[in-house]
Design a protein around this motif. Structure first.
Motif, PDB file in Angstrom:
ATOM      1  N   SER A 324       0.933  -1.213   0.114  1.00 34.78           N
ATOM      2  CA  SER A 324      -0.097  -0.124  -0.014  1.00 34.78           C
ATOM      3  C   SER A 324       0.886   1.167   0.185  1.00 34.78           C
ATOM      4  N   SER A 327       2.295   1.680  -3.823  1.00 35.64           N
ATOM      5  CA  SER A 327       1.639   1.497  -4.972  1.00 35.64           C
ATOM      6  C   SER A 327       1.421   3.017  -5.692  1.00 35.64           C
ATOM      7  N   ILE A 328       2.067   3.976  -5.170  1.00 33.58           N
ATOM      8  CA  ILE A 328       1.950   5.224  -5.976  1.00 33.58           C
ATOM      9  C   ILE A 328       3.462   5.818  -6.178  1.00 33.58           C
ATOM     10  N   LYS A 353      -6.503  -2.673  -5.666  1.00 28.96           N
ATOM     11  CA  LYS A 353      -6.889  -1.434  -5.151  1.00 28.96           C
ATOM     12  C   LYS A 353      -5.672  -0.477  -5.581  1.00 28.96           C
ATOM     13  N   ALA A 354      -4.688  -0.989  -6.075  1.00 31.41           N
ATOM     14  CA  ALA A 354      -3.302  -0.284  -6.014  1.00 31.41           C
ATOM     15  C   ALA A 354      -3.649   0.800  -7.175  1.00 31.41           C
ATOM     16  N   GLU A 355      -2.872   2.054  -7.189  1.00 33.92           N
ATOM     17  CA  GLU A 355      -2.967   3.037  -8.162  1.00 33.92           C
ATOM     18  C   GLU A 355      -1.875   3.284  -9.104  1.00 33.92           C
ATOM     19  N   GLY A 356      -1.995   3.984 -10.044  1.00 36.41           N
ATOM     20  CA  GLY A 356      -0.779   4.040 -11.084  1.00 36.41           C
ATOM     21  C   GLY A 356      -1.050   3.204 -12.322  1.00 36.41           C
ATOM     22  N   HIS A 379      -7.512  -5.124 -11.779  1.00 41.54           N
ATOM     23  CA  HIS A 379      -7.124  -3.828 -12.215  1.00 41.54           C
ATOM     24  C   HIS A 379      -5.537  -3.950 -12.941  1.00 41.54           C
ATOM     25  N   ASP A 381      -3.607  -2.089 -16.577  1.00 41.44           N
ATOM     26  CA  ASP A 381      -3.829  -1.442 -17.856  1.00 41.44           C
ATOM     27  C   ASP A 381      -3.135  -2.046 -18.868  1.00 41.44           C
TER      28      ASP A 381
END
Length: 502
Positions: A324, A327-328, A353-356, A379, A381
């Motif tokens: 956590s 993750s950014i 739930k991770a971002e980026g 999740h 990309d």
């Protein structure tokens, strides 16, 4: 002098200088894959610097001018050079650079072509090392002013080894990309902040020579030769990224074994990768021991030490906290799910739930067959999988892969790649347009890690905004270069990728 008598063993170069103390020795070095008039001019001008002209050539195993090279074997290249009257002696080098040959021969003059006068343009930096080596033996680096041509250009133009699919991919690439565009993409990888999440895997290679059937059982008796432990899995991905100039951080768990900590210590010395890990005593670091016949790099047997249930026996909270926290603030996160238990349960929930920007690779192997499917991830990309992994995730074993790939895109609506082994790869862009690119490397030494290499290169390119055929083309080349390396013993070097592209 007869042609055969002009070809020396490498070890005899030292004697040549001693036996001709009163004469000036001139040294040229290169691949010389396709002799042309430019080479002849170069040798004639070089000979003007002294009395004896010695030409050393790069052996086949160290030629890094791309797939299908050298076109002629080292023995044939030596014979062609020896047939030239201006050349006095020829020797096959024993290393990838001219440095050992310079040290053995101790030439008065080491002669390079005009292309090397601008030393800053040499992407390998070898010209500076060669100059230092020549000076150390009392010699001088000089340059000729002959007209230049390129064996590579002539071979590509008149002796092309490519089939129609390979030619089409190159033509499609040239229609949208210049060489400067492609090299610019590779250069932009330097400094990218990349987070790699995935299991480390220790690849233990036991090299042994099969002898005969055992006298007491129907098993193959083999003679032990040597053993090597290589940093595989996410560690191998990190090593490649580091060699490309990326700023790499690795997240994983491990078992804290002494052999793994020793391997990790060496890894830290060899790379600039940052490591964030959690030690789970009693849960072994994934290890795959392969018994290898060394001369053909043939696998005889594989032994795995892997557990996929680690979060049933260990508390994941420490790793989730690290995940956590990381993750950014990265340009890209690469998730390498080897299916050995790290990315399961609450850790997988946190990852979803991770971002980026997240690039995902989900692998199927003998230990997790059918259980580690890409559809467990919610999740991401960009996705990179092979044909079998696509079929398992889509629950379809018979639909032609081209059709199934389109169905996969319609399901996930994300850019993705399917690697097809020796056939090449399929890439679908964000709009679902399909690009097929064949492989260009036919002589494979070891396929271990080739899928990882494709994944990381295609992920970087996707993150940098590359488009179309450039993504599978460059990624296939990078993966092909990886197949020329035993196990995960070293990284694919940036300079080798550049040369292959050129």
């Amino acid at each position: 002098m007869k042609m055969r008598n002009k070809i020396l063993e490498f070890g005899n170069l030292t004697d040549l200088k001693k036996e001709n103390k009163s004469k000036k020795v001139v040294h040229c070095h290169g691949v010389f894959d396709l002799l042309h008039h430019g080479h002849l001019q170069h040798f004639c001008l070089a000979k003007n610097y002294g009395d004896i002209l010695v030409v050393t050539i790069t052996p086949d195993r160290f030629v890094n001018k791309g797939p299908g090279r050298p076109h002629f074997t080292e023995a044939k290249r030596a014979e062609m050079l020896a047939a030239l009257e201006v050349v006095d002696y020829v020797a096959i080098n024993e290393a990838p650079t001219a440095i050992p040959a310079i040290g053995a021969l101790k030439p008065d003059f080491f002669v390079k072509g005009p292309d090397y006068k601008n030393k800053d343009s040499d992407i390998t930096g070898a010209i500076l090392e060669e100059e230092d080596a020549v000076r150390s033996v009392g010699g001088k680096l000089v340059f000729t002013d002959d007209e230049t041509d390129s064996s590579t250009r002539l071979i590509n133009a008149f002796l092309s080894p490519w089939d129609e699919d390979q030619k089409k991919a190159i033509d499609d690439l040239k229609a949208g990309w210049s060489i400067l565009d492609l090299l610019g993409l590779i250069d932009r990888m330097k400094g990218l902040k990349v987070l790699v999440i995935g299991e480390p895997i220790v690849d233990t290679y036991i090299f042994c020579q099969p002898e005969n059937l055992s006298s007491k059982s129907p098993s193959i008796s083999s003679r032990f030769i040597s053993r090597e432990d290589y940093a595989g899995g996410s560690l191998a991905i990190g090593r490649h990224l580091d060699a490309l100039g990326c700023d790499v951080t690795l997240l994983y768990t491990h078992g804290g074994e002494d052999y793994f900590l020793d391997l990790l210590a060496r890894y830290r010395e060899e790379t600039a990768c940052q490591v964030e890990s959690v030690e789970l005593r009693g849960i072994p670091t994934p290890r795959k021991t392969r018994y290898i016949e060394p001369f053909g790099a043939q696998r005889m047997f594989e032994l795995i030490d892997v557990r996929h249930d680690q979060w049933e026996h260990a508390d994941p909270s420490d790793f989730i906290e690290i995940l956590s926290r990381h993750s950014i603030s990265y340009d890209m996160t690469m998730v390498a799910d080897f299916g050995h238990g790290l990315l399961e349960g609450p850790v997988l929930e946190q990852l979803n739930k991770a971002e980026g920007v997240i690039a995902l690779n989900v692998q199927t192997n003998s230990e997790n067959y059918g259980f580690n499917r890409f559809d467990k991830h919610e999740h991401y990309d960009y996705l990179s999988i092979d044909e079998r992994e696509c079929r398992l995730g889509m629950h379809d074993r018979s639909t032609p892969i081209e059709q199934l790939a389109k169905q996969t895109y319609e399901r996930i609506h994300k850019p993705f790649s399917i690697t097809l082994g020796g056939r090449g790869s399929l890439y679908f862009d964000p709009d679902g347009k399909e690009y097929f690119c064949p492989t260009y490397f036919r002589e494979v030494i070891d396929t271990t890690g080739a899928g990882d290499a494709y994944f990381l290169m295609s992920s970087l390119l996707s993150g940098l905004g590359a488009f179309g055929i450039a993504i599978p083309f460059l990624s296939n080349l990078f993966a092909g270069l990886k197949t020329r390396i035993i196990g995960n013993s070293k990284a694919v070097q940036k300079v080798d990728l550049i040369r292959t592209v050129e």
